[in-house]
Scaffold this motif. Structure first.
Motif, PDB file in Angstrom:
ATOM      1  N   GLN A   2       0.837  -1.408   0.165  1.00  0.00           N
ATOM      2  CA  GLN A   2      -0.001  -0.024  -0.081  1.00  0.00           C
ATOM      3  C   GLN A   2       0.793   1.229   0.027  1.00  0.00           C
ATOM      4  OE1 GLN A   2      -3.501   0.001  -0.462  1.00  0.00           O
ATOM      5  NE2 GLN A   2      -3.107  -2.208  -0.614  1.00  0.00           N
ATOM      6  N   LEU A   3       0.275   2.484  -0.593  1.00  0.00           N
ATOM      7  CA  LEU A   3       0.964   3.601  -0.568  1.00  0.00           C
ATOM      8  C   LEU A   3       1.625   4.101   1.031  1.00  0.00           C
ATOM      9  CD1 LEU A   3       1.920   6.179  -2.232  1.00  0.00           C
ATOM     10  CD2 LEU A   3      -0.224   7.122  -1.634  1.00  0.00           C
ATOM     11  N   GLU A   4       0.823   3.890   2.024  1.00  0.00           N
ATOM     12  CA  GLU A   4       1.563   4.491   3.116  1.00  0.00           C
ATOM     13  C   GLU A   4       2.757   3.676   3.449  1.00  0.00           C
ATOM     14  OE1 GLU A   4       0.741   7.022   5.397  1.00  0.00           O
ATOM     15  OE2 GLU A   4      -0.681   7.664   3.469  1.00  0.00           O
ATOM     16  N   ASP A   5       2.799   2.388   3.285  1.00  0.00           N
ATOM     17  CA  ASP A   5       3.713   1.378   3.605  1.00  0.00           C
ATOM     18  C   ASP A   5       4.977   1.817   2.853  1.00  0.00           C
ATOM     19  OD1 ASP A   5       2.259  -0.063   5.415  1.00  0.00           O
ATOM     20  OD2 ASP A   5       1.335  -1.407   3.790  1.00  0.00           O
ATOM     21  N   ARG A   6       4.700   2.193   1.441  1.00  0.00           N
ATOM     22  CA  ARG A   6       5.755   2.457   0.561  1.00  0.00           C
ATOM     23  C   ARG A   6       6.276   3.652   1.130  1.00  0.00           C
ATOM     24  NH1 ARG A   6       3.368   2.268  -5.475  1.00  0.00           N
ATOM     25  NH2 ARG A   6       5.556   2.798  -5.909  1.00  0.00           N
ATOM     26  N   ARG A  49      -0.414  20.482  -6.128  1.00  0.00           N
ATOM     27  CA  ARG A  49      -0.758  20.161  -4.596  1.00  0.00           C
ATOM     28  C   ARG A  49      -0.331  19.051  -4.062  1.00  0.00           C
ATOM     29  NH1 ARG A  49      -5.875  18.533  -1.703  1.00  0.00           N
ATOM     30  NH2 ARG A  49      -5.899  19.539   0.331  1.00  0.00           N
ATOM     31  N   LYS A  50      -0.870  17.990  -4.722  1.00  0.00           N
ATOM     32  CA  LYS A  50      -0.495  16.477  -4.266  1.00  0.00           C
ATOM     33  C   LYS A  50       1.069  16.211  -4.011  1.00  0.00           C
ATOM     34  CE  LYS A  50      -4.578  14.575  -6.116  1.00  0.00           C
ATOM     35  NZ  LYS A  50      -5.507  13.651  -7.137  1.00  0.00           N
ATOM     36  N   ALA A  51       1.673  16.837  -5.204  1.00  0.00           N
ATOM     37  CA  ALA A  51       3.363  16.623  -5.179  1.00  0.00           C
ATOM     38  C   ALA A  51       3.915  17.250  -4.044  1.00  0.00           C
ATOM     39  CB  ALA A  51       3.646  17.008  -6.594  1.00  0.00           C
ATOM     40  N   THR A  52       3.247  18.572  -3.943  1.00  0.00           N
ATOM     41  CA  THR A  52       3.991  19.447  -2.623  1.00  0.00           C
ATOM     42  C   THR A  52       3.777  18.607  -1.524  1.00  0.00           C
ATOM     43  OG1 THR A  52       3.500  21.286  -3.938  1.00  0.00           O
ATOM     44  CG2 THR A  52       3.511  21.693  -1.734  1.00  0.00           C
ATOM     45  N   LYS A  53       2.529  18.236  -1.206  1.00  0.00           N
ATOM     46  CA  LYS A  53       2.068  17.559   0.273  1.00  0.00           C
ATOM     47  C   LYS A  53       3.074  16.584   0.471  1.00  0.00           C
ATOM     48  CE  LYS A  53      -2.208  17.471   1.622  1.00  0.00           C
ATOM     49  NZ  LYS A  53      -2.084  18.435   2.640  1.00  0.00           N
ATOM     50  N   LEU A  54       3.202  15.539  -0.743  1.00  0.00           N
ATOM     51  CA  LEU A  54       3.833  14.437  -0.328  1.00  0.00           C
ATOM     52  C   LEU A  54       5.448  14.635  -0.309  1.00  0.00           C
ATOM     53  CD1 LEU A  54       3.889  11.371  -0.249  1.00  0.00           C
ATOM     54  CD2 LEU A  54       3.847  11.193  -2.743  1.00  0.00           C
ATOM     55  N   ALA A  55       5.880  15.622  -1.114  1.00  0.00           N
ATOM     56  CA  ALA A  55       7.371  15.924  -1.138  1.00  0.00           C
ATOM     57  C   ALA A  55       7.645  16.220   0.472  1.00  0.00           C
ATOM     58  CB  ALA A  55       7.626  17.043  -1.926  1.00  0.00           C
ATOM     59  N   ASN A  56       6.748  17.115   0.991  1.00  0.00           N
ATOM     60  CA  ASN A  56       6.654  17.568   2.405  1.00  0.00           C
ATOM     61  C   ASN A  56       6.873  16.587   3.355  1.00  0.00           C
ATOM     62  OD1 ASN A  56       7.186  19.674   4.071  1.00  0.00           O
ATOM     63  ND2 ASN A  56       5.320  20.135   4.415  1.00  0.00           N
ATOM     64  N   HIS A 226       2.935   7.309  -8.329  1.00  0.00           N
ATOM     65  CA  HIS A 226       3.903   7.568  -9.366  1.00  0.00           C
ATOM     66  C   HIS A 226       4.963   8.192  -8.647  1.00  0.00           C
ATOM     67  CE1 HIS A 226       0.437   6.882 -12.372  1.00  0.00           C
ATOM     68  NE2 HIS A 226       1.215   6.053 -12.627  1.00  0.00           N
ATOM     69  N   PHE A 227       4.695   9.335  -7.862  1.00  0.00           N
ATOM     70  CA  PHE A 227       5.801  10.056  -7.268  1.00  0.00           C
ATOM     71  C   PHE A 227       6.666   9.079  -6.461  1.00  0.00           C
ATOM     72  CE2 PHE A 227       7.485  13.030  -4.267  1.00  0.00           C
ATOM     73  CZ  PHE A 227       7.687  14.360  -4.832  1.00  0.00           C
ATOM     74  N   VAL A 228       6.012   8.548  -5.529  1.00  0.00           N
ATOM     75  CA  VAL A 228       6.894   7.375  -4.817  1.00  0.00           C
ATOM     76  C   VAL A 228       7.798   6.715  -5.600  1.00  0.00           C
ATOM     77  CG1 VAL A 228       6.549   5.492  -2.974  1.00  0.00           C
ATOM     78  CG2 VAL A 228       5.246   7.678  -2.840  1.00  0.00           C
ATOM     79  N   GLU A 229       6.984   6.107  -6.577  1.00  0.00           N
ATOM     80  CA  GLU A 229       7.717   5.251  -7.643  1.00  0.00           C
ATOM     81  C   GLU A 229       8.991   5.898  -7.914  1.00  0.00           C
ATOM     82  OE1 GLU A 229       7.085   3.334 -12.115  1.00  0.00           O
ATOM     83  OE2 GLU A 229       5.472   3.018 -10.462  1.00  0.00           O
ATOM     84  N   ALA A 230       9.092   7.110  -8.416  1.00  0.00           N
ATOM     85  CA  ALA A 230      10.256   7.890  -9.087  1.00  0.00           C
ATOM     86  C   ALA A 230      11.372   7.962  -7.924  1.00  0.00           C
ATOM     87  CB  ALA A 230       9.882   9.086  -9.198  1.00  0.00           C
ATOM     88  N   VAL A 231      10.935   8.053  -6.507  1.00  0.00           N
ATOM     89  CA  VAL A 231      11.713   7.910  -5.353  1.00  0.00           C
ATOM     90  C   VAL A 231      12.337   6.740  -5.017  1.00  0.00           C
ATOM     91  CG1 VAL A 231      11.676   8.644  -2.673  1.00  0.00           C
ATOM     92  CG2 VAL A 231      10.676  10.117  -4.087  1.00  0.00           C
ATOM     93  N   GLU A 232      11.634   5.656  -5.100  1.00  0.00           N
ATOM     94  CA  GLU A 232      12.090   4.186  -4.990  1.00  0.00           C
ATOM     95  C   GLU A 232      13.137   4.010  -5.818  1.00  0.00           C
ATOM     96  OE1 GLU A 232       7.974   2.082  -3.099  1.00  0.00           O
ATOM     97  OE2 GLU A 232       8.364   2.308  -5.336  1.00  0.00           O
ATOM     98  N   ALA A 233      12.926   4.530  -7.230  1.00  0.00           N
ATOM     99  CA  ALA A 233      13.922   4.295  -8.308  1.00  0.00           C
ATOM    100  C   ALA A 233      15.077   5.087  -7.806  1.00  0.00           C
ATOM    101  CB  ALA A 233      13.385   4.514  -9.709  1.00  0.00           C
ATOM    102  N   TYR A 234      15.038   6.073  -7.364  1.00  0.00           N
ATOM    103  CA  TYR A 234      16.328   6.985  -7.133  1.00  0.00           C
ATOM    104  C   TYR A 234      16.972   6.278  -6.097  1.00  0.00           C
ATOM    105  CZ  TYR A 234      18.683  10.620  -4.643  1.00  0.00           C
ATOM    106  OH  TYR A 234      19.941  11.207  -4.267  1.00  0.00           O
TER     107      TYR A 234
END
Length: 249
Positions: A2-6, A49-56, A226-234
């Protein structure tokens, strides 16, 4: 998973200190749905907005979003006029939330061609969030890297003529000091959406050792997953900056 676990798993590893995103594909998103291009830009604003909140949440220090390039002025006038209204719409709607979440707003680019209402919205957001010390939300607006580099060189030449420094004193730090945001760390990760694989005149100096992540997903469809997927790849990559890994690779 799940997203929260990732997200929790990402937080167990090093996250990018500075993430930059070329938000591409708004027009194609709209065209696929038989809508005017401005509908894609409106939808893309929601993802900002979603990307900003998640990056934070992830503890990323800087999120730079390529909102409007110096070349984008050649687009149809109604589309440009609508895009220039988006910062006002976004910041009017979400500024209280940004303040509450300790996000600091900044802009990288030149204000000379921006409409008055756009400049007012940006300047108000910068003023209202100047004391915040969480995520720095940096909008690249009316920004072009070649223009930035030329302006930097012009100012360097003027200073050289006035005896501020001599040629032997010029190094990377000297040159960086003439860029628009010299204190920003170079991006660790650049994301470009919509399947395009180019930089489009974006932060050419600063991206020298940045990790790139390209995806076919159009920006309005780019989700938190998708945002988290990019961070995981990094986090799976080995950054060597021209050197070698400890194992000699």
């Amino acid at each position: 998973m799940q997203l929260e676990d990732r997200i929790k798993a990402c937080l167990q590893h090093e996250v990018p200190k500075h993430m930059a995103i070329i938000m591409d594909g708004n027009g194609r998103w709209a065209k696929k749905r038989g809508l005017p291009r401005i509908a894609g830009h409106h939808e893309g604003m929601k993802m900002v907005r979603k990307a900003t909140k998640l990056a934070n949440r992830l503890g990323i220090d800087v999120l730079t979003l390529y909102a409007f390039s110096t070349e984008n002025w050649t687009r149809p006038k109604p589309e440009v006029e609508y895009i220039m209204k988006l910062p006002e719409q976004f910041l009017t709607t979400y500024l209280p939330e940004l303040v509450e979440e300790n996000v600091k707003v900044d802009m990288m680019g030149t204000k000379d061609r921006l409409p008055f209402h756009t400049k007012v919205a940006i300047e108000k957001a910068m003023e209202d969030t100047k004391e915040n010390n969480g995520l720095l939300l940096n909008f690249a607006l009316n920004y072009g890297s070649r223009s930035e580099l030329i302006c930097a060189m012009q100012q360097m030449l003027r200073d050289h003529e006035q005896g501020v420094f001599n040629a032997h004193q010029v190094d990377e730090d000297t040159f960086r000091s003439y860029l628009l945001k010299p204190d920003l760390p170079d991006p660790d990760l650049l994301i470009r959406t919509s399947g395009e694989i180019r930089l489009s005149n974006f932060m050419l100096w600063q991206l020298a050792y940045t990790e790139f992540y390209f995806t076919d997903v159009l920006w309005p469809d780019f989700t938190e997953e998708h945002f988290v997927e990019a961070v995981e790849a990094y986090q799976k990559r080995s950054r060597r900056y021209g050197g070698v890994r400890n194992d000699g690779g």
